[in-house]
Motif scaffolding. Structure first.
Motif, mmCIF file in Angstrom:
data_model
loop_
_atom_site.group_PDB
_atom_site.id
_atom_site.type_symbol
_atom_site.label_atom_id
_atom_site.label_comp_id
_atom_site.label_asym_id
_atom_site.label_seq_id
_atom_site.Cartn_x
_atom_site.Cartn_y
_atom_site.Cartn_z
ATOM 1 N N GLY A 225 -9.413 -9.042 -14.225
ATOM 2 C CA GLY A 225 -8.029 -9.519 -14.282
ATOM 3 C C GLY A 225 -7.443 -9.766 -12.913
ATOM 4 N N GLU A 226 -6.154 -9.430 -12.793
ATOM 5 C CA GLU A 226 -5.386 -9.770 -11.605
ATOM 6 C C GLU A 226 -5.982 -9.145 -10.356
ATOM 7 O OE1 GLU A 226 -2.051 -6.313 -12.500
ATOM 8 O OE2 GLU A 226 -1.686 -8.417 -12.976
ATOM 9 N N GLY A 227 -5.737 -9.791 -9.220
ATOM 10 C CA GLY A 227 -6.344 -9.376 -7.976
ATOM 11 C C GLY A 227 -5.751 -8.098 -7.406
ATOM 12 N N THR A 228 -6.493 -7.535 -6.439
ATOM 13 C CA THR A 228 -6.089 -6.275 -5.825
ATOM 14 C C THR A 228 -4.747 -6.393 -5.125
ATOM 15 O OG1 THR A 228 -8.396 -5.614 -5.524
ATOM 16 C CG2 THR A 228 -6.761 -4.541 -4.130
ATOM 17 N N LEU A 229 -4.564 -7.461 -4.359
ATOM 18 C CA LEU A 229 -3.319 -7.608 -3.605
ATOM 19 C C LEU A 229 -2.113 -7.719 -4.536
ATOM 20 C CD1 LEU A 229 -4.403 -10.003 -0.715
ATOM 21 C CD2 LEU A 229 -4.097 -7.518 -0.644
ATOM 22 N N ARG A 230 -2.309 -8.388 -5.663
ATOM 23 C CA ARG A 230 -1.207 -8.504 -6.596
ATOM 24 C C ARG A 230 -0.861 -7.155 -7.208
ATOM 25 N NH1 ARG A 230 -0.852 -12.567 -11.872
ATOM 26 N NH2 ARG A 230 1.190 -11.838 -12.600
ATOM 27 N N ARG A 231 -1.857 -6.356 -7.503
ATOM 28 C CA ARG A 231 -1.612 -5.034 -8.062
ATOM 29 C C ARG A 231 -0.944 -4.127 -7.032
ATOM 30 N NH1 ARG A 231 -4.111 -3.863 -12.697
ATOM 31 N NH2 ARG A 231 -4.392 -1.659 -12.193
ATOM 32 N N ILE A 232 -1.362 -4.231 -5.792
ATOM 33 C CA ILE A 232 -0.700 -3.474 -4.719
ATOM 34 C C ILE A 232 0.777 -3.853 -4.634
ATOM 35 C CG2 ILE A 232 -0.553 -3.211 -2.214
ATOM 36 C CD1 ILE A 232 -3.613 -3.369 -2.150
ATOM 37 N N ALA A 233 1.037 -5.153 -4.682
ATOM 38 C CA ALA A 233 2.416 -5.636 -4.593
ATOM 39 C C ALA A 233 3.264 -5.128 -5.762
ATOM 40 C CB ALA A 233 2.437 -7.163 -4.552
ATOM 41 N N GLU A 234 2.670 -5.048 -6.947
ATOM 42 C CA GLU A 234 3.398 -4.527 -8.110
ATOM 43 C C GLU A 234 3.824 -3.079 -7.892
ATOM 44 O OE1 GLU A 234 0.907 -5.046 -11.463
ATOM 45 O OE2 GLU A 234 1.546 -7.113 -11.844
ATOM 46 N N GLY A 235 2.914 -2.277 -7.369
ATOM 47 C CA GLY A 235 3.247 -0.882 -7.098
ATOM 48 C C GLY A 235 4.354 -0.747 -6.070
ATOM 49 N N MET A 236 4.311 -1.572 -5.028
ATOM 50 C CA MET A 236 5.340 -1.517 -3.996
ATOM 51 C C MET A 236 6.681 -2.009 -4.527
ATOM 52 S SD MET A 236 3.158 -2.714 -0.633
ATOM 53 C CE MET A 236 4.273 -1.952 0.535
ATOM 54 N N ARG A 237 6.654 -3.058 -5.342
ATOM 55 C CA ARG A 237 7.915 -3.572 -5.913
ATOM 56 C C ARG A 237 8.542 -2.550 -6.850
ATOM 57 N NH1 ARG A 237 5.200 -8.604 -6.289
ATOM 58 N NH2 ARG A 237 4.685 -8.160 -8.477
ATOM 59 N N PHE A 238 7.719 -1.882 -7.641
ATOM 60 C CA PHE A 238 8.253 -0.882 -8.564
ATOM 61 C C PHE A 238 8.921 0.249 -7.791
ATOM 62 C CE2 PHE A 238 8.105 2.868 -11.245
ATOM 63 C CZ PHE A 238 8.548 2.378 -12.468
ATOM 64 N N THR A 239 8.267 0.719 -6.730
ATOM 65 C CA THR A 239 8.827 1.800 -5.921
ATOM 66 C C THR A 239 10.121 1.364 -5.237
ATOM 67 O OG1 THR A 239 6.606 2.685 -5.515
ATOM 68 C CG2 THR A 239 8.356 3.391 -4.027
ATOM 69 N N ALA A 240 10.113 0.168 -4.662
ATOM 70 C CA ALA A 240 11.299 -0.320 -3.968
ATOM 71 C C ALA A 240 12.434 -0.641 -4.925
ATOM 72 C CB ALA A 240 10.944 -1.557 -3.147
ATOM 73 N N GLY A 241 12.089 -1.025 -6.151
ATOM 74 C CA GLY A 241 13.116 -1.451 -7.100
ATOM 75 C C GLY A 241 13.833 -0.318 -7.790
ATOM 76 N N MET A 242 13.259 0.897 -7.796
ATOM 77 C CA MET A 242 13.926 2.034 -8.426
ATOM 78 C C MET A 242 14.598 2.869 -7.339
ATOM 79 S SD MET A 242 12.433 5.123 -10.822
ATOM 80 C CE MET A 242 12.140 4.030 -12.225
ATOM 81 N N PRO A 243 15.927 2.997 -7.370
ATOM 82 C CA PRO A 243 16.632 3.732 -6.308
ATOM 83 C C PRO A 243 16.106 5.147 -6.083
ATOM 84 C CG PRO A 243 18.203 2.510 -7.643
ATOM 85 C CD PRO A 243 16.867 2.368 -8.319
ATOM 86 N N LEU A 244 15.784 5.856 -7.164
ATOM 87 C CA LEU A 244 15.315 7.227 -7.013
ATOM 88 C C LEU A 244 14.015 7.288 -6.228
ATOM 89 C CD1 LEU A 244 15.448 10.228 -7.616
ATOM 90 C CD2 LEU A 244 14.350 9.772 -9.823
ATOM 91 N N LEU A 245 13.024 6.476 -6.623
ATOM 92 C CA LEU A 245 11.752 6.466 -5.904
ATOM 93 C C LEU A 245 11.938 5.975 -4.474
ATOM 94 C CD1 LEU A 245 9.308 5.066 -8.624
ATOM 95 C CD2 LEU A 245 9.563 7.435 -7.856
ATOM 96 N N ARG A 246 12.832 5.023 -4.290
ATOM 97 C CA ARG A 246 13.080 4.484 -2.949
ATOM 98 C C ARG A 246 13.652 5.556 -2.022
ATOM 99 N NH1 ARG A 246 15.913 0.301 -4.388
ATOM 100 N NH2 ARG A 246 17.998 1.139 -3.992
ATOM 101 N N VAL A 247 14.632 6.301 -2.501
ATOM 102 C CA VAL A 247 15.249 7.340 -1.667
ATOM 103 C C VAL A 247 14.242 8.445 -1.340
ATOM 104 C CG1 VAL A 247 16.980 9.177 -1.667
ATOM 105 C CG2 VAL A 247 17.598 6.894 -2.444
#
Length: 442
Positions: A225-247
């Motif tokens: 399926g989807e490439g490694t870089l795309r999966r990495i980006a998903e994890g980073m976006r999820f972390t950055a997008g949730m205020p609790l995880l971001r803080v």
């Protein structure tokens, strides 16, 4: 929010594998987790003691400068930047148990490199850098693997309990293992200290190998399926997008950066300013394990009384401000030893309380399918900053002097804590509101 609330809320992270239940004590959760916990304790003590053994060898054997010590510390932690994100994407589709075993065996081989080089008469500071970087790479990989492996060993409603046990063990290693490393160097020398790490990593590999639960093999479609870089980006976006995880992630990165700067400076400050031997430097740090035990003992009481948000703020504040005792200490050597030890004990209390609640909250906020990648993102930022902290501490010590540099780094820790205390409450509130809304939909 109390620990009991977190226990009830942890059920979303169930495991596909049902490990064998036993009459093992409640502390050990189940037989397979007991083996995993013991393996992690041994491996963490090895890695954290090496974080001090290698720079002490550089100081004592090669008369390393503060900058060289900082660069050596950076070599141990810089691989977090290179390895962690790719490890998260790779491990998200593969069994974690074989990966852990391979990493521990690899570290045992690397740890044996320094004694072998010494026996061949080719010991040079460059060998220290090679070993530090190689082991740092494998440690970064295994740290992501174990975070993603935990839900495979325990039920969803046992996650908080299991993570609490691991955090106590890791906090003990964080505080006690550096001191153990100093004691080993002083008593037996660098080669013998490195061989103790070889034995520890072999025992850790055997412990994981003894786990009976097996992970389900993913179908080929799930591994592709989807490439490694795309999966990495998903994890980073999820972390950055949730205020609790971001803080939590940003605070972890800031704290680890300047904590490592302080620890780098202390290795030099203790020997060159306070007049401690390597054994005394190690002893003052290892006695901080008393604070870890105290923190683990009072964590639930404090959490039940104050709630998760306040206990996180309190724990981080105590851990951030405790090191100020070190550059303020004066008096006889006995007084200096007592004051610096007190600093590490108080630091251990705050760090343990914060970690027990922080990791439980992070895992509670993360869906099953994102665990490896979110863990990798957190470690990339929060643990990657440790290597930067080694350089910052070394350069600051060279240019400002050891004592002024310590004050400056402790001031940075205090400033980060104040910002954290300002933004955490609203982040927790937003997460709890979204969680309640999701419950209503279900």
């Amino acid at each position: 929010m109390s620990v009991s609330t977190l226990h009830r809320s942890a059920g979303h992270a169930g495991s596909a594998v049902r490990p064998r239940e036993s009459r093992a004590s409640r502390f050990l959760v189940n037989q397979d987790f007991a083996k995993f916990l013991l393996a992690q304790i041994v491996a963490q003590f090895a890695s954290k003691s090496l974080a001090v053994i290698l720079p002490l060898v550089a100081v004592v054997t090669f008369a390393a400068t503060p900058t060289q010590v900082g660069l050596l510390n950076a070599a141990q932690f810089f691989p977090v930047f290179v390895v962690t994100l790719f490890a998260g994407a790779w491990l998200d589709r593969r069994p974690r148990r074989p990966a852990l075993i391979a990493a521990y065996v690899g570290n045992a081989i690397l740890a044996a490199t320094l004694p072998l080089a010494g026996s061949l008469g080719v010991v040079h500071v460059s060998v220290l850098f090679f070993v530090a970087f190689g082991m740092g790479s494998l440690i970064a990989f295994s740290d992501v693997a174990y975070q993603a492996y935990i839900p495979k060993l325990v039920r969803g409603d046992q996650l908080v309990q299991a993570n609490s046990r691991l955090e106590v063990a890791f906090s003990l290693a964080m505080v006690g293992a550096p001191g153990l490393g100093g004691l080993l160097i002083g008593a037996f020398g660098g080669s013998a200290a490195m061989m103790s790490a070889v034995v520890a990593y072999v025992l850790a590999a055997i412990g994981v190998l003894a786990i009976r639960a097996r992970e389900e093999r993913l179908p080929a479609a799930a591994r592709g399926g989807e490439g490694t870089l795309r999966r990495i980006a998903e994890g980073m976006r999820f972390t950055a997008g949730m205020p609790l995880l971001r803080v939590l992630t940003l605070q972890g990165a800031w704290f680890n950066l300047f904590e490592q700067a302080v620890l780098t400076l202390y290795l030099l400050y203790g020997i060159r300013v306070l007049g401690f031997s390597p054994q005394l430097v190690g002893l003052t740090m290892s006695l901080g394990a008393i604070g870890v035990l105290a923190g683990s003992g009072v964590a639930r009481l404090i959490g039940d009384t104050l709630g998760t948000t306040r206990v996180l703020i309190l724990g981080m504040g105590v851990a951030s401000l405790a090191p100020v005792v070190i550059p303020l200490a004066s008096g006889s050597q006995a007084v200096l030893v007592a004051l610096t030890t007190l600093s590490f004990v108080v630091y251990g209390v705050g760090m343990t309380v914060f970690n027990i609640y922080g990791i439980s909250l992070r895992q509670r906020a993360t869906p099953d399918g994102m665990l490896a990648r979110v863990s990798a993102t957190y470690r990339f930022l929060a643990f990657g900053s440790i290597g930067v902290g080694g350089i910052v501490g070394g350069l600051a010590g060279d240019r400002l002097g050891l004592r002024p540099a310590m004050f400056l780094c402790i001031l940075a820790l205090a400033a980060g804590w104040l910002v954290f205390a300002r933004f955490l409450p609203s982040a927790v509130t937003r997460f709890e509101e979204s969680e309640r809304a999701a419950e209503e939909v279900r």
